[in-house]
Design an enzyme around this catalytic site. Structure first.
Site, PDB file in Angstrom:
ATOM      1  N   ARG A 106       3.574  -1.955  -2.414  1.00  0.00           N
ATOM      2  CA  ARG A 106       3.324  -2.553  -1.447  1.00  0.00           C
ATOM      3  C   ARG A 106       3.434  -3.780  -1.183  1.00  0.00           C
ATOM      4  O   ARG A 106       2.965  -4.886  -2.032  1.00  0.00           O
ATOM      5  CB  ARG A 106       1.448  -2.096  -1.339  1.00  0.00           C
ATOM      6  CG  ARG A 106       0.654  -3.212   0.035  1.00  0.00           C
ATOM      7  CD  ARG A 106      -1.258  -2.783  -0.051  1.00  0.00           C
ATOM      8  NE  ARG A 106      -1.044  -0.828   0.364  1.00  0.00           N
ATOM      9  CZ  ARG A 106      -2.045  -0.921   1.306  1.00  0.00           C
ATOM     10  NH1 ARG A 106      -2.957  -1.451   1.324  1.00  0.00           N
ATOM     11  NH2 ARG A 106      -2.086   0.899   2.027  1.00  0.00           N
ATOM     12  N   HIS A 133       4.039   2.908   6.823  1.00  0.00           N
ATOM     13  CA  HIS A 133       3.496   3.016   5.587  1.00  0.00           C
ATOM     14  C   HIS A 133       3.445   4.716   5.320  1.00  0.00           C
ATOM     15  O   HIS A 133       3.154   5.146   6.015  1.00  0.00           O
ATOM     16  CB  HIS A 133       2.008   3.416   6.343  1.00  0.00           C
ATOM     17  CG  HIS A 133       0.914   2.558   4.964  1.00  0.00           C
ATOM     18  ND1 HIS A 133       1.118   3.106   3.841  1.00  0.00           N
ATOM     19  CD2 HIS A 133      -0.747   3.039   5.026  1.00  0.00           C
ATOM     20  CE1 HIS A 133      -0.343   2.994   3.406  1.00  0.00           C
ATOM     21  NE2 HIS A 133      -1.126   3.129   4.425  1.00  0.00           N
ATOM     22  N   GLN A 136       0.408   7.407   4.252  1.00  0.00           N
ATOM     23  CA  GLN A 136      -0.315   7.373   5.234  1.00  0.00           C
ATOM     24  C   GLN A 136      -0.154   8.899   6.183  1.00  0.00           C
ATOM     25  O   GLN A 136      -0.830   9.084   6.246  1.00  0.00           O
ATOM     26  CB  GLN A 136      -0.101   6.493   6.280  1.00  0.00           C
ATOM     27  CG  GLN A 136      -1.745   5.953   7.080  1.00  0.00           C
ATOM     28  CD  GLN A 136      -2.827   6.538   5.692  1.00  0.00           C
ATOM     29  OE1 GLN A 136      -3.506   6.148   5.204  1.00  0.00           O
ATOM     30  NE2 GLN A 136      -3.929   7.234   6.217  1.00  0.00           N
ATOM     31  N   ASP A 223      -5.541   2.515  14.887  1.00  0.00           N
ATOM     32  CA  ASP A 223      -5.712   1.393  13.340  1.00  0.00           C
ATOM     33  C   ASP A 223      -5.909   0.462  13.762  1.00  0.00           C
ATOM     34  O   ASP A 223      -5.926   0.034  15.217  1.00  0.00           O
ATOM     35  CB  ASP A 223      -4.237   1.381  13.185  1.00  0.00           C
ATOM     36  CG  ASP A 223      -4.306   0.481  11.510  1.00  0.00           C
ATOM     37  OD1 ASP A 223      -4.792   0.692  10.989  1.00  0.00           O
ATOM     38  OD2 ASP A 223      -2.891   0.854  11.190  1.00  0.00           O
ATOM     39  N   CYS A 262      -6.085   5.557   9.362  1.00  0.00           N
ATOM     40  CA  CYS A 262      -5.638   5.066   8.112  1.00  0.00           C
ATOM     41  C   CYS A 262      -7.089   4.910   7.048  1.00  0.00           C
ATOM     42  O   CYS A 262      -7.084   4.719   6.881  1.00  0.00           O
ATOM     43  CB  CYS A 262      -4.851   3.955   8.208  1.00  0.00           C
ATOM     44  SG  CYS A 262      -4.803   3.007   8.518  1.00  0.00           S
ATOM     45  N   ARG A 290      -4.636  11.458   0.966  1.00  0.00           N
ATOM     46  CA  ARG A 290      -3.739  11.221   0.635  1.00  0.00           C
ATOM     47  C   ARG A 290      -3.734  10.804  -0.689  1.00  0.00           C
ATOM     48  O   ARG A 290      -2.580  11.062  -1.402  1.00  0.00           O
ATOM     49  CB  ARG A 290      -4.271   9.038   0.700  1.00  0.00           C
ATOM     50  CG  ARG A 290      -4.732   8.555   1.697  1.00  0.00           C
ATOM     51  CD  ARG A 290      -3.121   8.410   2.612  1.00  0.00           C
ATOM     52  NE  ARG A 290      -2.544   7.429   1.755  1.00  0.00           N
ATOM     53  CZ  ARG A 290      -2.462   6.018   1.798  1.00  0.00           C
ATOM     54  NH1 ARG A 290      -3.268   5.750   2.468  1.00  0.00           N
ATOM     55  NH2 ARG A 290      -2.009   5.777   0.679  1.00  0.00           N
TER      56      ARG A 290
HETATM   57  N1   CP Z   1      -4.774   3.238   4.285  1.00  0.00           N
HETATM   58  C1   CP Z   1      -4.534   2.768   3.203  1.00  0.00           C
HETATM   59  O1   CP Z   1      -3.578   2.499   2.814  1.00  0.00           O
HETATM   60  O2   CP Z   1      -5.539   1.922   2.920  1.00  0.00           O
HETATM   61  P1   CP Z   1      -5.600   0.535   1.842  1.00  0.00           P
HETATM   62  O3   CP Z   1      -5.897  -0.751   2.293  1.00  0.00           O
HETATM   63  O4   CP Z   1      -7.050   0.666   1.197  1.00  0.00           O
HETATM   64  O5   CP Z   1      -4.702   1.791   0.617  1.00  0.00           O
HETATM   65  N1  NVA Z   2      -2.010  -1.649   9.555  1.00  0.00           N
HETATM   66  C1  NVA Z   2      -3.012  -1.668   8.579  1.00  0.00           C
HETATM   67  C2  NVA Z   2      -3.381  -0.917   7.982  1.00  0.00           C
HETATM   68  C3  NVA Z   2      -4.075  -0.874   6.756  1.00  0.00           C
HETATM   69  C4  NVA Z   2      -3.550   0.333   5.585  1.00  0.00           C
HETATM   70  C5  NVA Z   2      -2.046  -2.749   7.708  1.00  0.00           C
HETATM   71  O1  NVA Z   2      -0.606  -3.165   7.097  1.00  0.00           O
HETATM   72  O2  NVA Z   2      -2.591  -4.209   7.130  1.00  0.00           O
END
Ligand code: CP
Ligand code: NVA
Length: 305
Positions: A106, A133, A136, A223, A262, A290
């Site tokens: 990440r 992502h 997701q 989101d 998400c 997930r």
């Molecule tokens: N939806 C998602 O990726 O959640 P987290 O940021 O908690 O991993």
């Molecule tokens: N769009 C959000 C998703 C988090 C899972 C972000 O990038 O923070």
């Protein structure tokens, strides 16, 4: 099933049959797990998880998934790696891949993820970048298939920020034949390249009108207005009140429409509590999925090597 791609960075790497295969395997793995069946398909395999940003779902679902498959996951905060002291991403990739079978990362910048993948002989999975992502969307499509029993021909409305999740969602819809209507404020549109590429396969419509986007939709998705990589900017005034998914907006969708997010959600901003807690919301199944979708993905990626 063997995948052609080594890595999953955007979702666009997967061919349609591969994507459908992962979704169907995930649904079967979920069913089996509920019956107490869990095959150690990744026995003795190790996953390294690099986190530059916080996570609840991604971290816990990958670690639990690896455990259930008989493997092991290492949680590596980027701050605790030598990355923090200036070791390059390239050298980190070359080193980690001497120990582990799979890397999930990440990151803030998608380019860093591409560098990681380029320098890693083992598969690299995007656990969220500023642009995409994909994990997701695997879970989201799985959830839609469970709830609606099909994917092709459905209508999905995306309301809010045309962000990283939205970009991967567009690829996901293009591959599975879901029509996607996106409503964002001006200046918050999804990536133009993603739209151009996906429009060859499915109708992608863009507007600044949430009511038009959700009209007769089977799936309504939103989101956060402020993704982690935008945390220092205050953007909420550009979205509220028009781009909030509330019960009035949900009424414009098909009566059997499902609501997806998400998570994490900012209640009272992109979605109201009555919608996220309401009968149309499937967000907890979506979060659970997930786990199953990523298990299916990891098995498929490791079959390739
Ligand atoms: N939806 C998602 O990726 O959640 P987290 O940021 O908690 O991993
Ligand atoms: N769009 C959000 C998703 C988090 C899972 C972000 O990038 O923070």
């Amino acid at each position: 099933m063997k995948l052609k791609t080594k890595d999953l960075l955007t979702l666009n790497e997967l061919e349609k049959t591969e994507l459908m295969g992962i979704i169907d395997t995930a649904i079967k793995m979920k069913r089996d797990l509920k019956k107490g069946i869990s095959k150690p398909l990744l026995k003795n395999k190790t996953l390294a998880m690099i986190f530059q940003k916080p996570s609840t779902r991604t971290r816990v679902s990958f670690e639990t998934g690896m455990f259930q498959l008989g493997g092991h996951a290492l949680n590596l905060s980027a701050d605790e790696l030598q990355l923090k002291r200036g070791e390059t991403i390239e050298d980190t990739a070359k080193t980690l891949s001497r120990y582990v079978d799979l890397i999930m990362a990440r990151v803030y910048s998608h380019e860093e993820l591409e560098l990681l993948a380029k320098n890693s002989p083992v598969p690299v999975i995007n656990g969220l970048s500023d642009f995409f992502h994909p994990c997701q969307i695997l879970a989201d499509l799985m959830t839609v298939k469970e709830k609606k029993k099909k994917l092709a021909g459905l209508k999905l409305a995306w309301v809010g920020d045309g962000n990283n999740v939205c970009n991967s969602m567009i690829y996901g819809c293009a591959k599975t034949g879901i029509y996607i209507n996106i409503a964002t404020p001006k200046g918050y549109e999804p990536n133009q390249e993603v739209i151009k590429e996906s429009s060859k396969f499915v109708e992608v419509s863009l507007s600044n009108h949430p009511e038009t986007a959700v009209k007769d939709a089977d799936i309504v998705v939103t989101d956060t207005f402020v993704s982690i990589h935008h945390q220092t900017t205050d953007r909420t005034n550009d979205f509220l009140p028009r781009f909030q998914v509330n019960s009035n907006l949900m009424k414009k969708a098909d009566p059997s429409a499902i609501f997806m997010h998400c998570l994490p959600a900012k209640r009272g901003q992109e979605v109201t509590s009555d919608v996220i807690d309401g009968h149309q919301s499937v967000v907890w199944d979506e979060a659970e999925n997930r786990l199953h979708a990523q298990k299916a993905l990891m098995v498929a990626l490791l079959r390739r090597v």
